[in-house]
Enzyme design. Sequence first.
Site, PDB file in Angstrom:
ATOM      1  N   CYS A 138       0.800  -1.236   0.000  1.00  0.00           N
ATOM      2  CA  CYS A 138       0.000   0.000   0.000  1.00  0.00           C
ATOM      3  C   CYS A 138       0.827   1.276   0.000  1.00  0.00           C
ATOM      4  O   CYS A 138       0.721   2.099  -0.897  1.00  0.00           O
ATOM      5  CB  CYS A 138      -0.951   0.072   1.194  1.00  0.00           C
ATOM      6  SG  CYS A 138      -1.396  -1.472   1.948  1.00  0.00           S
ATOM      7  N   ASP A 197      -3.969   0.020  -5.716  1.00  0.00           N
ATOM      8  CA  ASP A 197      -2.571   0.236  -5.325  1.00  0.00           C
ATOM      9  C   ASP A 197      -1.736  -1.039  -5.297  1.00  0.00           C
ATOM     10  O   ASP A 197      -0.516  -0.976  -5.217  1.00  0.00           O
ATOM     11  CB  ASP A 197      -2.472   0.982  -3.974  1.00  0.00           C
ATOM     12  CG  ASP A 197      -3.197   0.259  -2.847  1.00  0.00           C
ATOM     13  OD1 ASP A 197      -3.917  -0.718  -3.119  1.00  0.00           O
ATOM     14  OD2 ASP A 197      -3.052   0.676  -1.686  1.00  0.00           O
TER      15      ASP A 197
END
Length: 489
Positions: A29, A264
């Site tokens: 992330c 992401d």
Amino acid sequence: LQTPLNKTKKLIGEAGITFTNAFVASPLCCPSRASILTGKYPHNHHVINNTLEGNCSSTAWQKTQEPKTFPALLQAYAGYQTFFAGKYLNQYGNPDAGGVEHVPLGWDYWVGLERNSRYYNYTLSVNGKPKKHGGNYSEDYLTDVLTNMSLDFLQYKSNYRPFFMMVSTPAPHAPWTPAPQYQDRFKDLKAPRDPNFNVHGKDKHWLIRQAKTPMTNSSIELLDEAYRKRWRTLLSVDDLVEKVVKRLEVRGELDNTYIIFTSDNGYHTGQFSLPLDKRQLYESDIRVPLLIRGPNIKPNQTTGLAVQNVDLGPTILDMAGYNVSKTTMDGMSFLSVLYNGMSFLTTWRTDFLVEYEGEGSNVSDPACPLLGPGVSVCFPDCVCEDSFNNTYACVRTVAPSANLQYCEFDDNEVFVEVYNITVDPYQLINLAKTIDQEVLEKMNHRLMMLQSCSGQSCRTPGVYDARYTFDPHLMFSNRSHRRNRLRRA
């Protein structure tokens, strides 16, 4: 085909272009989100993992990188009004880095989630002021809260300035809490049983080799249930997309607005007997969806052009008419592809970098005493998803003549993994010991170049580009920040 994102596919993908080869610069992330915002590889923005020490939303990141993000440039130089809602960076709101009072540069309207993914019982920073939310579905379910704030922004923004909004839902991230109306959907769904599902990765790096094969029934049940929950959380994201598109349409703004849908990082569920996580170099973890609609983009297009999340910033700046060459971004704008299709391919790069720096605990996990220190995320059944030496860099090549991945590990084995994705899409066969030595040397050389690249040098010709020149001397020069580590296993 059963999917939780039918409306998104119809309203963005079918109304525009779908990228079948979209990748991240790092499958985790915080580094990945930092790459989206800065247009840079992790070795240039220096966010290496999800911890404050790993530079995730640290004061150093705030000082050195936040002023150069593409939203900051849109706001300062292109006159855009900007809106952010959702998960920013995992450590955002940490009291050691300014707390929720810190509003990152570049945002006129800021609704940032404190820390990591939640669906209920969280705090939002609303323009630097904390707002606590509880556990009531109609008032607090985060995906819906983000939807409503986005619709409010569209309703009340100035009509005299262009706008940019970034809505960053944590879904489908853990804890995978679906909205109540969706909690019984997809009852019979299981994670895909691809050819690499629950098989032993015997010729892979040690972290994969340590996975228990076959997985226990409890692991399989856990990953199937997680898969169902993830899909259920995405049904609310699908609703968000529909409402935002409808609002733009009602306001007469849909035809002159670009809409980008992406993620992401990828996720593995059982590939090579690793139950649940990302952080690996395989296609399951580094590939993401990418759908774009907007002015001058013909509908129902699909492209196999390889794009990366470092390209999103340059492309968005290009859409806004900002001169991308004035930035220090590593990515490149693919706006011409959106307009002209694949005729643009002759000048597009044939490869890119994926890099990850592993995290491990320096104390043993009491639940898994046999494992020793240096590993992390050892759940379930003491199968570890990460370790301090799960540190690697890859060249991913997507060219007319080659679809390859070459990876090197920074570990005691100096482990190398090479895959020919054309014939082996599930990455079952590591070719590192059988591939031609000259190809290995060229790929190693290219990897060293990319690991020390910055800006323009990240876009130089790759090994499978006719313009590529190979100078073996460069492999042993002092210029490289790593010693040449290639050796025959």
